[in-house]
Design an enzyme around this catalytic site. Structure first.
Site: not given
Length: 222
Positions: A64, A186
């Site tokens: 997001d 990540h």
């Protein structure tokens, strides 16, 4: 929300007719009226504005938007020029330096990538200030899945860089044999040492594009 006028429009128009999208639109209208929401409403679809569907070469999936003031600009991992580099982006730049010898720039804006065909797509396109994932489960997931499905149907070489479990959860949607899927941890400081650093993704993406007769990405941010 800023209107999209390029070849993403048929995908958006199809989704806009669905019940979830109508509810999402009303939800966002209320959120922007009563709360601080990022990015600015005109920037929500920047990833689509800057990277038409027919020009997508590489897809980098984020989660997001940044939820602190001045950071979100509608592109995954990117912040406007003049903003402090977020930790994940710092690690992305370090990996580029190690892989390709790129110097680490002061700017955190990745618009140069987007304009070359790197789709910088978050799976959620809005967020309430200071509240990560606050717009989760409101409908954005259906919408961005539709975008990913549209890219999957493109009959040409495309590379997906899936960093972290959230991005990798989209792998089951990707079944086009002409496309290349690269996975790693990540780039967040919490996980970068578990496989993001040294993954070679930027170099491998360009090697794949060149091998298929496609102009490679100039990854150097100025």
């Amino acid at each position: 929300m800023g209107s999209v006028t390029n070849d993403w429009l048929p995908v958006i128009e199809k989704e806009a007719k669905k019940d979830y999208y109508k509810k999402l639109y009303l939800f966002l209208k209320d959120e922007y009226a009563h709360h601080i929401i990022y990015p600015k409403s005109d920037d929500i679809f920047n990833a689509l504005h800057l990277t038409p569907l027919s020009e997508v070469k590489v897809v980098i999936l984020g989660q997001d938007p940044y939820h602190e003031p001045g950071q979100a600009e509608g592109l995954s991992f990117s912040v406007p020029k003049g903003e402090k580099l977020p930790p994940s982006l710092q690690n992305i730049y370090k990996e580029l330096q190690n892989e390709l010898g790129c110097y680490i720039p002061e700017s955190g804006s990745l618009r140069k990538w987007a304009e070359q065909g790197v789709l910088l797509l978050n799976t959620l396109l809005t967020v309430r200030a200071h509240a990560a994932f606050s717009h989760q489960g409101k409908g954005w997931e259906y919408f961005t899945d539709a975008l990913i499905e549209a890219v999957n149907k493109e009959d040409r070489p495309i590379v997906y860089l899936l960093w972290g479990k959230a991005a990798q959860s989209k792998k089951e949607m990707l079944n086009n044999p002409k496309h290349l899927i690269l996975e790693s941890a990540h780039p967040s400081p919490l996980s970068a040492h578990r496989g993001f650093m040294g993954n070679g993704h930027f170099k491998r993406a360009n090697e794949f594009l060149v091998a298929n007769g496609v102009e490679p990405i100039d990854w150097q941010i100025l």
